[in-house]
Design a protein around this motif. Structure first.
Motif, PDB file in Angstrom:
ATOM      1  N   ASP A  81       0.827  -1.209   0.000  1.00 44.25           N
ATOM      2  CA  ASP A  81       0.000   0.000   0.000  1.00 44.25           C
ATOM      3  C   ASP A  81       0.861   1.258   0.000  1.00 44.25           C
ATOM      4  O   ASP A  81       0.586   2.220  -0.739  1.00 44.25           O
ATOM      5  N   ASP A  82       1.917   1.271   0.818  1.00 38.28           N
ATOM      6  CA  ASP A  82       2.807   2.438   0.865  1.00 38.28           C
ATOM      7  C   ASP A  82       3.539   2.615  -0.457  1.00 38.28           C
ATOM      8  O   ASP A  82       3.754   3.750  -0.911  1.00 38.28           O
ATOM      9  N   LEU A  83       3.921   1.515  -1.082  1.00 37.66           N
ATOM     10  CA  LEU A  83       4.608   1.579  -2.366  1.00 37.66           C
ATOM     11  C   LEU A  83       3.706   2.201  -3.434  1.00 37.66           C
ATOM     12  O   LEU A  83       4.139   3.060  -4.205  1.00 37.66           O
ATOM     13  N   VAL A  84       2.455   1.804  -3.445  1.00 37.13           N
ATOM     14  CA  VAL A  84       1.516   2.345  -4.431  1.00 37.13           C
ATOM     15  C   VAL A  84       1.279   3.835  -4.182  1.00 37.13           C
ATOM     16  O   VAL A  84       1.227   4.635  -5.120  1.00 37.13           O
ATOM     17  N   LEU A  85       1.160   4.241  -2.937  1.00 37.75           N
ATOM     18  CA  LEU A  85       0.995   5.664  -2.628  1.00 37.75           C
ATOM     19  C   LEU A  85       2.222   6.462  -3.058  1.00 37.75           C
ATOM     20  O   LEU A  85       2.109   7.576  -3.581  1.00 37.75           O
ATOM     21  N   TRP A  86       3.407   5.912  -2.846  1.00 39.08           N
ATOM     22  CA  TRP A  86       4.635   6.575  -3.258  1.00 39.08           C
ATOM     23  C   TRP A  86       4.676   6.728  -4.778  1.00 39.08           C
ATOM     24  O   TRP A  86       5.031   7.788  -5.293  1.00 39.08           O
ATOM     25  N   LEU A  87       4.278   5.676  -5.500  1.00 38.60           N
ATOM     26  CA  LEU A  87       4.246   5.755  -6.959  1.00 38.60           C
ATOM     27  C   LEU A  87       3.245   6.801  -7.439  1.00 38.60           C
ATOM     28  O   LEU A  87       3.490   7.506  -8.420  1.00 38.60           O
ATOM     29  N   ASP A  88       2.131   6.930  -6.733  1.00 39.49           N
ATOM     30  CA  ASP A  88       1.162   7.972  -7.073  1.00 39.49           C
ATOM     31  C   ASP A  88       1.759   9.351  -6.851  1.00 39.49           C
ATOM     32  O   ASP A  88       1.568  10.251  -7.670  1.00 39.49           O
TER      33      ASP A  88
END
Length: 162
Positions: free
Chosen positions: A119-126
Motif C-alpha cells: 500500500d505504501d509503495l503504491v501511494l509513493w508511486l502515485d
C-alpha cells in the motif's frame, strides 16, 4: 377476398373492416412503434449517463492538488530522478525498505525494495506520478521472503516524462 367481402351484409362488412383496421394498428404499434420508442429511451438514458460523467469530470478538472501547480513541478524538473526518489522515499518512510537505486538514463532510475508495504509503495508511486511526472516503465513484484501480509519485494524502473 373481395367477393367474400361483397357477399357479407353491410353490418358484417363494417365489423370486418373495423376489425382489420384495429388489427393493423395493433401490429404497427407492436412491431414498429414499440421498438423505435425503446431505442429512443435507451439513447436518452445513454445521453444522460454521458452528461453525468462529463459534469463529474468538469468538477474534477478544478480539483488539482496544490502540489501539482506549476511552481513545485518546474522546480523539481531541474532535479535528477535520484534526488527526487530519495526525497520522496524519505517523506513516505520507505527509505528503510530500499535496497538499491541505480540511474538508468538521465530521466530514469531503477529501484529495488525488499519487504516493503504494498500500500505504501503504491501511494509513493502515485506521488511520483502526480507531483514529478515519473511513471513506472517496467517492474516486477513478488511476495516478500519474510512471511508478512501485504509485504512485497519490488524492482521498478521509473522514467520521467518531459
Amino acid at each position: 377476398m373481395k367477393d367474400w367481402l361483397d357477399s357479407l351484409e353491410a353490418r358484417e362488412r363494417l365489423f370486418v373492416i373495423v376489425g382489420a383496421v384495429a388489427v393493423s394498428l395493433a401490429l404497427l404499434y407492436a412491431f414498429l412503434w414499440v421498438p423505435l420508442d425503446q431505442g429512443h429511451r435507451d439513447l436518452q438514458d445513454s445521453v444522460a449517463a454521458w452528461e453525468r460523467s462529463l459534469s463529474e469530470l468538469r468538477q474534477l478538472r478544478g480539483m488539482q492538488p496544490a502540489s501539482t501547480s506549476a511552481g513545485p513541478r518546474n522546480a523539481m524538473s531541474q532535479q535528477t530522478p535520484v534526488v527526487i526518489v530519495d526525497q520522496t522515499l524519505r517523506a513516505r518512510g520507505l527509505d528503510r525498505a530500499l535496497r538499491r537505486s541505480q540511474p538508468t538514463t538521465s530521466n530514469g532510475i531503477r529501484v529495488e525494495f525488499e519487504n516493503v508495504a504494498f500500500d505504501d509503495l503504491v501511494l509513493w508511486l502515485d506521488d511520483l506520478g502526480s507531483q514529478y511526472a515519473m511513471q513506472v516503465a517496467s517492474g516486477s513484484l513478488s511476495t516478500s521472503s519474510q512471511v508478512a501480509p501485504g509485504r512485497v519485494d519490488a524492482t521498478l524502473t521509473l522514467e520521467r516524462a518531459l
